[in-house]
Scaffold this active site. Structure first.
Site, PDB file in Angstrom:
ATOM      1  N   ASP A   2       1.274  -4.726  12.384  1.00  0.00           N
ATOM      2  CA  ASP A   2       0.162  -4.988  13.059  1.00  0.00           C
ATOM      3  C   ASP A   2      -1.002  -5.536  12.049  1.00  0.00           C
ATOM      4  O   ASP A   2      -1.746  -6.032  12.138  1.00  0.00           O
ATOM      5  CB  ASP A   2      -0.602  -3.692  13.703  1.00  0.00           C
ATOM      6  N   PHE A   3      -0.814  -4.897  10.889  1.00  0.00           N
ATOM      7  CA  PHE A   3      -1.836  -4.947   9.736  1.00  0.00           C
ATOM      8  C   PHE A   3      -1.742  -6.447   9.229  1.00  0.00           C
ATOM      9  O   PHE A   3      -2.315  -6.723   8.114  1.00  0.00           O
ATOM     10  CB  PHE A   3      -1.751  -3.864   8.878  1.00  0.00           C
ATOM     11  N   ILE A   4      -0.668  -7.458   9.566  1.00  0.00           N
ATOM     12  CA  ILE A   4      -0.411  -8.517   9.076  1.00  0.00           C
ATOM     13  C   ILE A   4      -1.755  -9.571   9.547  1.00  0.00           C
ATOM     14  O   ILE A   4      -1.845 -10.601   8.728  1.00  0.00           O
ATOM     15  CB  ILE A   4       0.881  -9.233   9.535  1.00  0.00           C
ATOM     16  N   GLU A  41       0.948  -1.180  -0.172  1.00  0.00           N
ATOM     17  CA  GLU A  41      -0.118   0.007   0.011  1.00  0.00           C
ATOM     18  C   GLU A  41       0.850   1.278   0.018  1.00  0.00           C
ATOM     19  O   GLU A  41       1.621   1.440   1.002  1.00  0.00           O
ATOM     20  CB  GLU A  41      -0.927  -0.032   1.313  1.00  0.00           C
ATOM     21  N   GLU A  53      -4.515  -6.585   2.893  1.00  0.00           N
ATOM     22  CA  GLU A  53      -3.290  -7.424   3.349  1.00  0.00           C
ATOM     23  C   GLU A  53      -3.440  -8.708   2.832  1.00  0.00           C
ATOM     24  O   GLU A  53      -2.494  -9.565   2.410  1.00  0.00           O
ATOM     25  CB  GLU A  53      -2.940  -7.197   4.711  1.00  0.00           C
ATOM     26  N   HIS A  82      -0.450   0.222  16.053  1.00  0.00           N
ATOM     27  CA  HIS A  82       0.687   0.630  15.483  1.00  0.00           C
ATOM     28  C   HIS A  82       2.080   0.061  15.942  1.00  0.00           C
ATOM     29  O   HIS A  82       3.087   0.729  15.529  1.00  0.00           O
ATOM     30  CB  HIS A  82       0.719   1.935  14.838  1.00  0.00           C
ATOM     31  N   PRO A 131      -4.981  -9.398   8.906  1.00  0.00           N
ATOM     32  CA  PRO A 131      -5.881  -9.769   7.692  1.00  0.00           C
ATOM     33  C   PRO A 131      -5.333 -10.882   7.008  1.00  0.00           C
ATOM     34  O   PRO A 131      -6.029 -11.575   6.368  1.00  0.00           O
ATOM     35  CB  PRO A 131      -6.344  -8.597   7.060  1.00  0.00           C
TER      36      PRO A 131
END
Length: 324
Positions: A83-85, A27, A58, A125, A87
C-alpha cells in the site's frame, strides 16, 4: 518444508551471495529484519553497505534505487506494505518505467512488498495495487501463488534488466509449505503462465492468493457437479501470457476471471477484453468476473469476508456458466 516467506528469503540471499552488485534497501530491514522478518540476519551476513535501512520515504527509496541501477547495481527495494508504494508512484511511473525508452539504459531494480487482505489488517495494509500500474509500459509485474514460484520468480526479477514490481501475498507467507531443496537454482521465467489445474469445462484465470480459492472451488465443482475446471495461474501480469489464456478458453469455451482487487477498473477487465478480441467465437457462455466489492478493505472480520471473493462466490458463478 519451506514456507512462501522462506522461499522469498532464500531467493534474496542466494542472489546476494551470487552477485555482489545485488543489495537490499527499505524501512527496518536491517537490525529489525523487516516487518515480516524476511531479511532477519541479513545485516550481520552481508553488512551495512548491502543491507540499507532507509528513512520512512518510499519516494526516496525508489529514487535512490533507480540511480543505483543506472550505475550497474541491482537494488531490491522493500515496501513494508505494498500500500505504501503510493508515495513512490511518480518515481516509478515517470522515471523508472520510461528510463530505457528515454536513454537506452534500463533500470534493473525490484520493488517488492506484501499485498492483499484476509489477515484483518484493514484498509491501509491490505490493498492489491496491480491495476494502478497495468497501464504503464516499461514495468513488469509479478504475483506468485506458490512457494516455488515465490522463489523462482523473485530470482528472475532480480536478474531482469528492467524494473519489476513483485507482489507477495501476505496471507500466503506462513500458510503455504512445499519441499524446496536449497542450492538448486530455482528459476521461473517471467511472462509465462502456469496451468495450475487441467480441465475441459471452464477456465478460471487468476493469480496470487486467489489461485487457492479457485482450486477449492474447482474441487467442489468436480465433487458436486462433475465439472472439470481448468485454472490458469498468470504468475506474471506484465508481460501477460496471452497465448496460454486464449488456448485454455478455446479448449473449454468458458471463462471466469477471478482477482482480489475491487471489480471496477480491475485487472480482470483487461483479461476479459483479451478473450473477447482473441477467442470470442469459441465462447459458449458469457464471461464472468468475480472480484472484491468496490469498497476499501474493512477491518471487521465478517465485513472483510463479505468484501473478498469467497469460494462460494466462485462456485455459484461457475454454475451459471456451466448451465448456460
Amino acid at each position: 518444508m519451506t514456507t512462501y516467506l522462506e522461499a522469498i528469503r532464500q531467493a534474496i540471499r542466494e542472489e546476494m551471495e551470487a552477485d555482489p552488485d545485488v543489495f537490499i534497501m527499505g524501512e527496518d530491514i536491517g537490525a529489525y529484519g523487516g516487518a515480516f522478518k524476511i531479511t532477519e540476519g541479513f545485516l550481520a551476513e552481508f553488512g551495512a553497505d548491502r543491507v540499507i535501512d532507509t528513512p520512512i520515504s518510499e519516494a526516496a527509496i525508489v529514487g535512490a534505487a533507480v540511480g543505483a541501477a543506472q550505475m550497474g547495481l541491482k537494488p531490491v527495494c522493500e515496501m513494508q506494505f505494498i500500500d505504501f508504494i503510493a508515495p513512490a508512484f511518480n518515481v516509478i511511473v515517470n522515471f523508472a518505467a520510461k528510463v530505457r525508452y528515454r536513454t537506452g539504459a534500463g533500470a534493473g531494480l525490484v520493488i517488492r512488498g506484501p499485498c492483499g487482505a484476509g489477515v484483518r489488517a484493514g484498509p491501509f495494509h491490505s490493498q492489491n495495487v496491480e491495476s494502478y500500474f497495468a497501464n504503464v509500459p516499461g514495468l513488469k509485474m509479478v504475483a506468485p501463488a506458490t512457494v516455488r514460484d515465490a522463489k523462482g520468480l523473485l530470482k528472475a526479477a532480480i536478474r531482469d534488466p528492467d524494473p519489476v514490481l513483485f507482489f507477495e501475498h501476505k496471507y500466503l507467507y506462513r500458510r503455504l509449505r512445499t519441499e524446496l531443496e536449497l542450492g538448486n537454482d530455482v528459476l521461473t521465467p517471467l511472462g509465462k503462465a502456469r496451468t495450475h489445474r487441467e480441465g475441459v469445462d471452464l477456465t478460471i484465470v487468476t493469480f496470487g492468493a486467489m489461485v487457492h480459492v479457485a482450486q477449492e472451488a474447482a474441487e467442489r465443482l468436480a465433487d458436486e457437479d462433475g465439472a472439470e475446471v481448468e485454472i490458469i495461474d498468470l504468475r506474471t501480469l506484465q508481460p501477460l501470457d496471452e497465448a496460454t489464456i486464449l488456448g485454455s478458453v478455446r479448449k473449454t469455451g468458458r471463462l471466469l476471471v477471478l482477482h482480489e482487487a475491487p471489480r471496477f477498473g480491475g485487472f480482470g477487465g483487461e483479461l476479459t477484453a483479451l478473450v473477447c478480441e482473441g477467442a470470442f467465437e469459441w465462447l459458449d457462455a458469457p464471461i464472468r468476473r468475480v472480484a472484491a466489492l468496490d469498497t476499501p478493505v474493512p477491518y471487521a472480520a465478517a465485513l472483510e469476508e463479505a468484501h473478498l471473493p469467497q469460494v462460494t462466490d466462485v462456485v455459484s458463478t461457475a454454475r451459471t456458466q456451466l448451465n448456460y
